[in-house]
Design a protein around this motif. Structure first.
Motif, PDB file in Angstrom:
ATOM      1  N   LYS A   1      -4.392  -5.480   6.173  1.00  0.00           N
ATOM      2  CA  LYS A   1      -3.330  -6.356   5.688  1.00  0.00           C
ATOM      3  C   LYS A   1      -3.821  -7.086   4.460  1.00  0.00           C
ATOM      4  CE  LYS A   1      -0.174 -10.012   7.246  1.00  0.00           C
ATOM      5  NZ  LYS A   1       0.167 -10.910   8.362  1.00  0.00           N
ATOM      6  N   SER A   2      -3.052  -7.034   3.340  1.00  0.00           N
ATOM      7  CA  SER A   2      -3.452  -7.667   2.096  1.00  0.00           C
ATOM      8  C   SER A   2      -3.071  -9.148   2.113  1.00  0.00           C
ATOM      9  CB  SER A   2      -2.779  -6.970   0.915  1.00  0.00           C
ATOM     10  OG  SER A   2      -1.371  -7.198   0.941  1.00  0.00           O
ATOM     11  N   LYS A   3      -3.593  -9.883   1.098  1.00  0.00           N
ATOM     12  CA  LYS A   3      -3.283 -11.314   0.979  1.00  0.00           C
ATOM     13  C   LYS A   3      -1.804 -11.553   0.727  1.00  0.00           C
ATOM     14  CE  LYS A   3      -7.502 -12.961   1.307  1.00  0.00           C
ATOM     15  NZ  LYS A   3      -7.903 -13.905   2.362  1.00  0.00           N
ATOM     16  N   LYS A   4      -1.131 -10.577   0.114  1.00  0.00           N
ATOM     17  CA  LYS A   4       0.293 -10.711  -0.169  1.00  0.00           C
ATOM     18  C   LYS A   4       1.168 -10.331   1.015  1.00  0.00           C
ATOM     19  CE  LYS A   4      -0.043  -9.997  -5.161  1.00  0.00           C
ATOM     20  NZ  LYS A   4       0.439  -9.205  -6.313  1.00  0.00           N
ATOM     21  N   GLY A   5       0.554 -10.008   2.157  1.00  0.00           N
ATOM     22  CA  GLY A   5       1.322  -9.696   3.351  1.00  0.00           C
ATOM     23  C   GLY A   5       1.732  -8.247   3.484  1.00  0.00           C
ATOM     24  N   LEU A   6       1.181  -7.343   2.667  1.00  0.00           N
ATOM     25  CA  LEU A   6       1.504  -5.920   2.778  1.00  0.00           C
ATOM     26  C   LEU A   6       0.610  -5.256   3.818  1.00  0.00           C
ATOM     27  CD1 LEU A   6       2.077  -4.624  -0.866  1.00  0.00           C
ATOM     28  CD2 LEU A   6       3.737  -4.649   0.988  1.00  0.00           C
ATOM     29  N   LEU A   7       1.205  -4.481   4.704  1.00  0.00           N
ATOM     30  CA  LEU A   7       0.433  -3.700   5.672  1.00  0.00           C
ATOM     31  C   LEU A   7       0.123  -2.329   5.059  1.00  0.00           C
ATOM     32  CD1 LEU A   7       2.244  -4.380   9.080  1.00  0.00           C
ATOM     33  CD2 LEU A   7       0.088  -5.329   8.280  1.00  0.00           C
ATOM     34  N   HIS A   8      -1.155  -1.937   5.080  1.00  0.00           N
ATOM     35  CA  HIS A   8      -1.583  -0.626   4.582  1.00  0.00           C
ATOM     36  C   HIS A   8      -2.030   0.210   5.781  1.00  0.00           C
ATOM     37  CE1 HIS A   8      -1.695  -1.747   0.253  1.00  0.00           C
ATOM     38  NE2 HIS A   8      -1.859  -2.964   0.767  1.00  0.00           N
ATOM     39  N   ILE A   9      -1.388   1.353   5.981  1.00  0.00           N
ATOM     40  CA  ILE A   9      -1.708   2.237   7.115  1.00  0.00           C
ATOM     41  C   ILE A   9      -2.148   3.589   6.563  1.00  0.00           C
ATOM     42  CG2 ILE A   9      -0.818   3.349   9.208  1.00  0.00           C
ATOM     43  CD1 ILE A   9       1.262   1.123   9.383  1.00  0.00           C
ATOM     44  N   TRP A  10      -3.289   4.092   7.076  1.00  0.00           N
ATOM     45  CA  TRP A  10      -3.785   5.423   6.708  1.00  0.00           C
ATOM     46  C   TRP A  10      -3.808   6.297   7.964  1.00  0.00           C
ATOM     47  CZ3 TRP A  10      -5.869   0.957   4.740  1.00  0.00           C
ATOM     48  CH2 TRP A  10      -5.896   0.820   3.351  1.00  0.00           C
ATOM     49  N   ILE A  11      -3.232   7.480   7.897  1.00  0.00           N
ATOM     50  CA  ILE A  11      -3.220   8.427   9.020  1.00  0.00           C
ATOM     51  C   ILE A  11      -3.732   9.777   8.508  1.00  0.00           C
ATOM     52  CG2 ILE A  11      -1.828   9.580  10.783  1.00  0.00           C
ATOM     53  CD1 ILE A  11       0.152   7.281  10.599  1.00  0.00           C
ATOM     54  N   THR A  12      -4.724  10.339   9.214  1.00  0.00           N
ATOM     55  CA  THR A  12      -5.326  11.617   8.816  1.00  0.00           C
ATOM     56  C   THR A  12      -4.593  12.780   9.485  1.00  0.00           C
ATOM     57  OG1 THR A  12      -7.483  10.528   8.662  1.00  0.00           O
ATOM     58  CG2 THR A  12      -7.468  12.927   8.701  1.00  0.00           C
ATOM     59  N   LEU A  13      -4.111  13.722   8.674  1.00  0.00           N
ATOM     60  CA  LEU A  13      -3.352  14.874   9.171  1.00  0.00           C
ATOM     61  C   LEU A  13      -3.854  16.148   8.468  1.00  0.00           C
ATOM     62  CD1 LEU A  13       0.207  13.282   8.953  1.00  0.00           C
ATOM     63  CD2 LEU A  13      -1.021  13.773  11.074  1.00  0.00           C
ATOM     64  N   PRO A  14      -3.554  17.337   9.023  1.00  0.00           N
ATOM     65  CA  PRO A  14      -3.897  18.580   8.328  1.00  0.00           C
ATOM     66  C   PRO A  14      -3.176  18.680   6.983  1.00  0.00           C
ATOM     67  CG  PRO A  14      -3.404  19.008  10.630  1.00  0.00           C
ATOM     68  CD  PRO A  14      -3.016  17.589  10.378  1.00  0.00           C
TER      69      PRO A  14
ATOM     70  N   LYS B   1       2.953   1.746   3.154  1.00  0.00           N
ATOM     71  CA  LYS B   1       2.968   0.313   2.827  1.00  0.00           C
ATOM     72  C   LYS B   1       4.226  -0.309   3.431  1.00  0.00           C
ATOM     73  CE  LYS B   1       0.495   0.735  -1.573  1.00  0.00           C
ATOM     74  NZ  LYS B   1       0.581   0.494  -3.036  1.00  0.00           N
ATOM     75  N   ILE B   2       4.038  -1.399   4.186  1.00  0.00           N
ATOM     76  CA  ILE B   2       5.163  -2.054   4.860  1.00  0.00           C
ATOM     77  C   ILE B   2       5.123  -3.549   4.558  1.00  0.00           C
ATOM     78  CG2 ILE B   2       6.310  -2.479   7.070  1.00  0.00           C
ATOM     79  CD1 ILE B   2       4.939  -0.004   8.173  1.00  0.00           C
ATOM     80  N   LYS B   3       6.292  -4.122   4.201  1.00  0.00           N
ATOM     81  CA  LYS B   3       6.372  -5.556   3.905  1.00  0.00           C
ATOM     82  C   LYS B   3       6.401  -6.376   5.192  1.00  0.00           C
ATOM     83  CE  LYS B   3       9.105  -4.819  -0.298  1.00  0.00           C
ATOM     84  NZ  LYS B   3      10.406  -5.115  -0.945  1.00  0.00           N
ATOM     85  N   THR B   4       5.770  -7.566   5.132  1.00  0.00           N
ATOM     86  CA  THR B   4       5.841  -8.519   6.238  1.00  0.00           C
ATOM     87  C   THR B   4       6.373  -9.849   5.713  1.00  0.00           C
ATOM     88  OG1 THR B   4       3.597  -9.389   5.949  1.00  0.00           O
ATOM     89  CG2 THR B   4       3.835  -7.404   7.295  1.00  0.00           C
ATOM     90  N   ASP B   5       6.490 -10.862   6.595  1.00  0.00           N
ATOM     91  CA  ASP B   5       7.038 -12.160   6.201  1.00  0.00           C
ATOM     92  C   ASP B   5       5.989 -13.076   5.599  1.00  0.00           C
ATOM     93  OD1 ASP B   5       5.535 -12.553   8.435  1.00  0.00           O
ATOM     94  OD2 ASP B   5       6.956 -13.917   9.419  1.00  0.00           O
ATOM     95  N   GLU B   6       4.784 -12.596   5.322  1.00  0.00           N
ATOM     96  CA  GLU B   6       3.716 -13.447   4.802  1.00  0.00           C
ATOM     97  C   GLU B   6       4.091 -14.120   3.486  1.00  0.00           C
ATOM     98  OE1 GLU B   6       0.139 -15.347   5.346  1.00  0.00           O
ATOM     99  OE2 GLU B   6       1.164 -13.961   6.687  1.00  0.00           O
ATOM    100  N   PRO B   7       4.667 -13.390   2.473  1.00  0.00           N
ATOM    101  CA  PRO B   7       5.042 -14.060   1.221  1.00  0.00           C
ATOM    102  C   PRO B   7       6.037 -15.180   1.427  1.00  0.00           C
ATOM    103  CG  PRO B   7       5.054 -11.678   0.961  1.00  0.00           C
ATOM    104  CD  PRO B   7       4.901 -11.957   2.432  1.00  0.00           C
ATOM    105  N   GLN B   8       6.984 -15.054   2.384  1.00  0.00           N
ATOM    106  CA  GLN B   8       7.957 -16.107   2.645  1.00  0.00           C
ATOM    107  C   GLN B   8       7.291 -17.355   3.195  1.00  0.00           C
ATOM    108  OE1 GLN B   8      10.964 -14.457   5.182  1.00  0.00           O
ATOM    109  NE2 GLN B   8      11.918 -13.274   3.542  1.00  0.00           N
ATOM    110  N   LYS B   9       6.258 -17.159   4.052  1.00  0.00           N
ATOM    111  CA  LYS B   9       5.529 -18.312   4.596  1.00  0.00           C
ATOM    112  C   LYS B   9       4.820 -19.076   3.494  1.00  0.00           C
ATOM    113  CE  LYS B   9       4.659 -16.309   9.171  1.00  0.00           C
ATOM    114  NZ  LYS B   9       3.620 -15.838  10.096  1.00  0.00           N
ATOM    115  N   LEU B  10       4.225 -18.350   2.535  1.00  0.00           N
ATOM    116  CA  LEU B  10       3.516 -18.997   1.433  1.00  0.00           C
ATOM    117  C   LEU B  10       4.485 -19.792   0.565  1.00  0.00           C
ATOM    118  CD1 LEU B  10       1.113 -16.091   0.395  1.00  0.00           C
ATOM    119  CD2 LEU B  10       0.531 -18.158   1.671  1.00  0.00           C
ATOM    120  N   GLN B  11       5.697 -19.238   0.308  1.00  0.00           N
ATOM    121  CA  GLN B  11       6.683 -19.941  -0.492  1.00  0.00           C
ATOM    122  C   GLN B  11       7.172 -21.200   0.217  1.00  0.00           C
ATOM    123  OE1 GLN B  11       9.771 -17.179  -1.430  1.00  0.00           O
ATOM    124  NE2 GLN B  11       8.462 -15.885  -2.709  1.00  0.00           N
TER     125      GLN B  11
END
Length: 217
Positions: free
Chosen positions: A10-23, A83-93
């Motif tokens: 999870k980044s400081k800006k509230g973005l979730l980064h997910i990595w999935i390994t596939l063929p 990449k998925i947005k969360t409510d973190e930026p709204q909390k900071l504002q």
């Protein structure tokens, strides 16, 4: 059903980064993805082998995808990046909006009684000294620069972590590829030896059949 390996940051800006390994051979059209409020779902039921996983979000994350909005996804070299947005930026504002109100409350109220007014008159005499103390407020831009540098360092740290994670996954994929190649080579050697044994067996049987004919002659 095969559960692929994955990781979440999870980044400081509230973005979730997910990595999935596939063929690497899976077509992007066969990736069935769904971002819910609690987890990210992936399956490849449209493909030959079914890879399926539910990736949970961190406990303090609340996804704010609106209706019809989709998460950002990219499938390159066998790595699915989301990449998925969360409510973190709204909390900071919200926190930054509350700060001016708190400052107003901290301002002292005007004096009403005689004692307080007399203290005011005594303080009014060295007024120039107070103005000198307030002068350092001009250093505010330096604080902004420090804050921007701190944000840049944080973003750089996140990028470094992402690069390291991608490198780790890439190394893992390369090792799996080498292992598959070694298995395929061993299978090829085993099959070749089997064919050689069959050929020798056929030659021996042929000789045994020809032996009685030669003896009769």
């Amino acid at each position: 059903t095969i559960v692929p390996s994955f990781s979440v940051t999870k980044s400081k800006k509230g973005l979730l980064h997910i990595w999935i390994t596939l063929p690497k051979s899976i077509p992007p059209s066969c990736l069935n993805m769904d971002a819910t409020q609690t987890h990210f779902h992936l399956d490849t039921k449209k493909w030959g082998s079914n890879y399926e996983v539910d990736v949970p979000y961190p406990a303090d994350s609340k996804v704010i995808l609106k209706e019809g909005e989709e998460a950002e996804a990219e499938f390159v070299g066998g790595i699915l990046k989301i990449k998925i947005k969360t409510d973190e930026p709204q909390k900071l504002q919200t926190k930054s909006a509350e700060k001016p109100a708190n400052r107003k409350r901290d301002k002292p109220s005007e004096a009403t009684d005689g004692k307080e007014s007399s203290k005011k008159r005594r303080v009014d005499a060295p007024a120039p000294k107070e103005s000198k103390k307030k002068a350092p407020k001009a250093k505010a831009p330096a604080t902004a620069d420090t804050s921007s540098k701190s944000k840049e360092k944080s973003l750089q740290m996140i990028n470094d972590i992402s690069s390291a994670e991608e490198g780790r996954i890439q190394n893992k994929l390369e090792k799996e590829k080498e292992r598959d190649q070694a298995i395929a080579k061993a299978e090829e050697i085993r099959q070749r030896r089997k064919d050689e044994r069959n050929e020798r067996k056929k030659g021996l049987l042929k000789k045994l059949k020809e032996a009685p004919a030669r003896a009769a002659a």
